[in-house]
Design a protein around this motif. Structure first.
Motif, PDB file in Angstrom:
ATOM      1  N   VAL A 250      12.788  53.598  27.844  1.00  0.00           N
ATOM      2  CA  VAL A 250      13.846  53.466  26.957  1.00  0.00           C
ATOM      3  C   VAL A 250      15.018  52.962  27.795  1.00  0.00           C
ATOM      4  N   VAL A 251      15.270  53.720  28.827  1.00  0.00           N
ATOM      5  CA  VAL A 251      16.570  53.610  29.403  1.00  0.00           C
ATOM      6  C   VAL A 251      16.932  52.450  30.390  1.00  0.00           C
ATOM      7  N   ILE A 252      15.770  51.947  30.840  1.00  0.00           N
ATOM      8  CA  ILE A 252      16.013  50.815  31.608  1.00  0.00           C
ATOM      9  C   ILE A 252      16.276  49.649  30.902  1.00  0.00           C
ATOM     10  N   PRO A 253      15.273  49.334  29.917  1.00  0.00           N
ATOM     11  CA  PRO A 253      15.476  48.192  29.240  1.00  0.00           C
ATOM     12  C   PRO A 253      16.853  48.253  28.310  1.00  0.00           C
ATOM     13  N   ALA A 254      17.475  49.494  28.140  1.00  0.00           N
ATOM     14  CA  ALA A 254      18.490  49.699  27.318  1.00  0.00           C
ATOM     15  C   ALA A 254      19.777  49.257  28.235  1.00  0.00           C
ATOM     16  N   ALA A 255      19.647  49.479  29.586  1.00  0.00           N
ATOM     17  CA  ALA A 255      20.397  49.107  30.481  1.00  0.00           C
ATOM     18  C   ALA A 255      20.691  47.435  30.575  1.00  0.00           C
ATOM     19  N   VAL A 256      19.539  46.998  30.662  1.00  0.00           N
ATOM     20  CA  VAL A 256      19.404  45.445  30.800  1.00  0.00           C
ATOM     21  C   VAL A 256      19.992  44.829  29.455  1.00  0.00           C
ATOM     22  N   ILE A 257      19.420  45.369  28.383  1.00  0.00           N
ATOM     23  CA  ILE A 257      19.801  44.863  27.076  1.00  0.00           C
ATOM     24  C   ILE A 257      21.451  44.958  27.011  1.00  0.00           C
ATOM     25  N   GLY A 258      21.941  46.064  27.505  1.00  0.00           N
ATOM     26  CA  GLY A 258      23.337  46.237  27.347  1.00  0.00           C
ATOM     27  C   GLY A 258      24.165  45.466  28.314  1.00  0.00           C
ATOM     28  N   GLY A 259      23.553  44.684  29.271  1.00  0.00           N
ATOM     29  CA  GLY A 259      24.118  43.762  30.081  1.00  0.00           C
ATOM     30  C   GLY A 259      24.520  44.564  31.688  1.00  0.00           C
ATOM     31  N   THR A 260      23.874  45.284  31.871  1.00  0.00           N
ATOM     32  CA  THR A 260      23.979  46.052  33.328  1.00  0.00           C
ATOM     33  C   THR A 260      22.978  45.287  34.219  1.00  0.00           C
ATOM     34  N   ALA A 261      23.326  44.459  34.946  1.00  0.00           N
ATOM     35  CA  ALA A 261      22.331  43.587  35.587  1.00  0.00           C
ATOM     36  C   ALA A 261      21.377  44.270  36.633  1.00  0.00           C
ATOM     37  N   LEU A 262      20.225  44.051  36.700  1.00  0.00           N
ATOM     38  CA  LEU A 262      19.199  44.667  37.815  1.00  0.00           C
ATOM     39  C   LEU A 262      19.537  44.276  38.932  1.00  0.00           C
ATOM     40  N   SER A 263      20.300  43.001  39.305  1.00  0.00           N
ATOM     41  CA  SER A 263      20.699  42.630  40.424  1.00  0.00           C
ATOM     42  C   SER A 263      21.906  43.304  41.016  1.00  0.00           C
ATOM     43  N   GLY A 264      22.584  44.310  40.016  1.00  0.00           N
ATOM     44  CA  GLY A 264      23.513  44.956  40.509  1.00  0.00           C
ATOM     45  C   GLY A 264      24.816  44.159  40.400  1.00  0.00           C
ATOM     46  N   GLY A 265      26.102  45.021  40.246  1.00  0.00           N
ATOM     47  CA  GLY A 265      27.414  44.295  40.405  1.00  0.00           C
ATOM     48  C   GLY A 265      28.023  43.679  39.007  1.00  0.00           C
ATOM     49  N   GLU A 266      27.335  44.207  37.961  1.00  0.00           N
ATOM     50  CA  GLU A 266      27.506  43.944  36.569  1.00  0.00           C
ATOM     51  C   GLU A 266      27.220  44.641  35.641  1.00  0.00           C
ATOM     52  N   GLY A 267      28.025  45.099  34.549  1.00  0.00           N
ATOM     53  CA  GLY A 267      27.563  45.866  33.342  1.00  0.00           C
ATOM     54  C   GLY A 267      28.422  47.300  33.484  1.00  0.00           C
ATOM     55  N   GLY A 268      27.704  48.265  33.150  1.00  0.00           N
ATOM     56  CA  GLY A 268      28.374  49.567  33.276  1.00  0.00           C
ATOM     57  C   GLY A 268      27.595  50.586  32.262  1.00  0.00           C
ATOM     58  N   VAL A 269      28.045  51.621  32.254  1.00  0.00           N
ATOM     59  CA  VAL A 269      27.744  52.925  31.650  1.00  0.00           C
ATOM     60  C   VAL A 269      27.830  52.530  30.176  1.00  0.00           C
ATOM     61  N   ILE A 270      28.950  52.145  29.713  1.00  0.00           N
ATOM     62  CA  ILE A 270      29.209  51.964  28.075  1.00  0.00           C
ATOM     63  C   ILE A 270      28.334  50.944  27.674  1.00  0.00           C
ATOM     64  N   ARG A 271      28.147  49.769  28.305  1.00  0.00           N
ATOM     65  CA  ARG A 271      27.259  48.703  27.966  1.00  0.00           C
ATOM     66  C   ARG A 271      25.709  49.086  27.782  1.00  0.00           C
ATOM     67  N   SER A 272      25.247  50.196  28.973  1.00  0.00           N
ATOM     68  CA  SER A 272      24.097  50.646  28.856  1.00  0.00           C
ATOM     69  C   SER A 272      23.810  51.435  27.597  1.00  0.00           C
ATOM     70  N   ALA A 273      25.000  52.369  27.404  1.00  0.00           N
ATOM     71  CA  ALA A 273      24.958  53.124  26.093  1.00  0.00           C
ATOM     72  C   ALA A 273      24.695  52.413  24.839  1.00  0.00           C
ATOM     73  N   ILE A 274      25.481  51.315  24.533  1.00  0.00           N
ATOM     74  CA  ILE A 274      25.049  50.391  23.627  1.00  0.00           C
ATOM     75  C   ILE A 274      23.661  50.206  23.525  1.00  0.00           C
ATOM     76  N   GLY A 275      23.168  49.828  24.721  1.00  0.00           N
ATOM     77  CA  GLY A 275      21.777  49.258  24.609  1.00  0.00           C
ATOM     78  C   GLY A 275      20.905  50.376  24.297  1.00  0.00           C
ATOM     79  N   VAL A 276      21.105  51.934  24.548  1.00  0.00           N
ATOM     80  CA  VAL A 276      20.396  52.752  24.129  1.00  0.00           C
ATOM     81  C   VAL A 276      20.433  53.170  22.453  1.00  0.00           C
ATOM     82  N   PHE A 277      21.638  52.937  21.922  1.00  0.00           N
ATOM     83  CA  PHE A 277      21.788  52.929  20.607  1.00  0.00           C
ATOM     84  C   PHE A 277      21.140  51.938  19.881  1.00  0.00           C
ATOM     85  N   LEU A 278      21.027  50.663  20.423  1.00  0.00           N
ATOM     86  CA  LEU A 278      20.387  49.602  19.783  1.00  0.00           C
ATOM     87  C   LEU A 278      18.865  50.010  19.720  1.00  0.00           C
ATOM     88  N   LEU A 279      18.152  50.448  20.631  1.00  0.00           N
ATOM     89  CA  LEU A 279      16.846  50.429  20.877  1.00  0.00           C
ATOM     90  C   LEU A 279      16.279  51.950  19.863  1.00  0.00           C
TER      91      LEU A 279
END
Length: 323
Positions: A250-279
């Protein structure tokens, strides 16, 4: 024009728009979805992954990955319940049970971070090993004796009790989320993690203590997984080595969907949290929409796959597999 539309999907506006569409759609399919009772239920369900995703996001921001979530949750949850009022042991140590369980999560996170940073072992390999170490600890603590269940009604009921109309467990998650947002966006440490994810060699050349930052990020993630293990155990009312089952996916796909790039350097906690709510809303809506349980996983997985591809496609050139 096509690339622009895909990038918009991966931005916070696109994710929020998708969230609104889901809410409207499921509300039309079943009016019960928009009820106060279901809102409280969604907030109850989102609490544990919301706590986990804060630590997960800090790790992902620097271009690493933490797969130890479920094992650390199991170890911390079992340690906590055996030191709290339970049906197996009489060794209730009160609030110190929290410190022991959180300390266990912290230690497992420190070990993961130290091996990753100092021995240069890829983070997914190290954290996968930590997952099984944590699971082994949880299984040893579980043993073959009586199932440890909470005997304190106050502890068992605390997560579901309402404060200002919202479950206590969500208030706890909200506090952790607010702290995570502050650390990620408004501290030198958070900006440092982003810099490491953007370009680690440049970060090192500028004198940044990269190894310390890496170890600290995994330590925070381990501690938060420990807290999530405690909360999940309270919600269940009994101990289980598998208390964290499914949370990683749940949490890793949520972070990616929220825009926290797996490559690093982009996104953040807020966007990952939105991804959690979506899932979580997606899963809750499928249940209330009456989708056959035999098909729910397939529908959920298909929608999740489409969403991840849409979000990750613009960054496909930056993704790093072995970091």
């Amino acid at each position: 024009m096509r690339n622009l539309s895909i990038k918009n999907l991966s931005g916070p506006t696109g994710i929020l728009a998708a969230l609104v569409v889901l809410i409207v759609l499921f509300s039309l399919l079943n009016p019960r979805f928009a009820s106060v009772e279901n809102l409280q239920n969604v907030l109850f369900q989102v609490s544990v992954p919301l706590i986990i995703v804060v630590g997960t996001s800090l790790v992902i921001q620097m271009g690493s990955i933490d797969l130890s979530v479920e094992g650390v949750m199991g170890a911390a949850g079992m340690a906590w319940i055996l030191l709290s009022p339970n049906t197996r042991l009489e060794g209730d140590i009160g609030v110190w049970a929290w410190f022991v369980a959180l300390g266990l999560g912290l230690v497992l996170g420190l070990i993961t971070g130290a091996i990753y940073a100092k021995l240069k072992v890829p983070s997914f390999v190290v954290s996968l090993g930590t997952w099984y170490v944590g699971l082994g600890i949880a299984i040893l603590l579980y043993g073959n004796a009586l199932l440890p269940s909470l005997t304190s009604e106050a502890l068992a009921r605390w997560p579901t009790q309402l404060t200002l109309g919202l479950p206590n467990c969500f208030w706890l998650a909200a506090v952790i989320l607010a702290a995570g947002v502050f650390v990620s966006h408004y501290t030198k440490f958070g900006r440092g993690l982003m810099a490491i994810g953007n370009n680690e060699p440049i970060a090192r050349s500028n004198g940044m203590p990269v190894d310390r930052y890496k170890i600290a990020a995994f330590a925070i993630a381990g501690t938060l997984c420990g807290l999530a293990g405690i909360l999940a155990t309270m919600q269940l009312g009994s101990g289980s080595p598998d208390i964290g089952f499914g949370q990683l996916f749940v949490v890793i796909p949520a972070a990616v969907i929220g825009g926290t790039a797996l490559s690093g350097g982009e996104g953040g906690v807020i966007r990952s949290a939105i991804g959690v709510f979506l899932l979580i809303i997606l899963n809750n809506g499928l249940v209330l929409a009456g989708v056959d349980p035999d098909y729910q996983s397939g529908v959920f997985g298909m929608i999740l796959l489409i969403a991840v591809i849409a979000v990750a496609w613009p960054q496909r050139g930056r993704l790093k597999v072995a970091k």
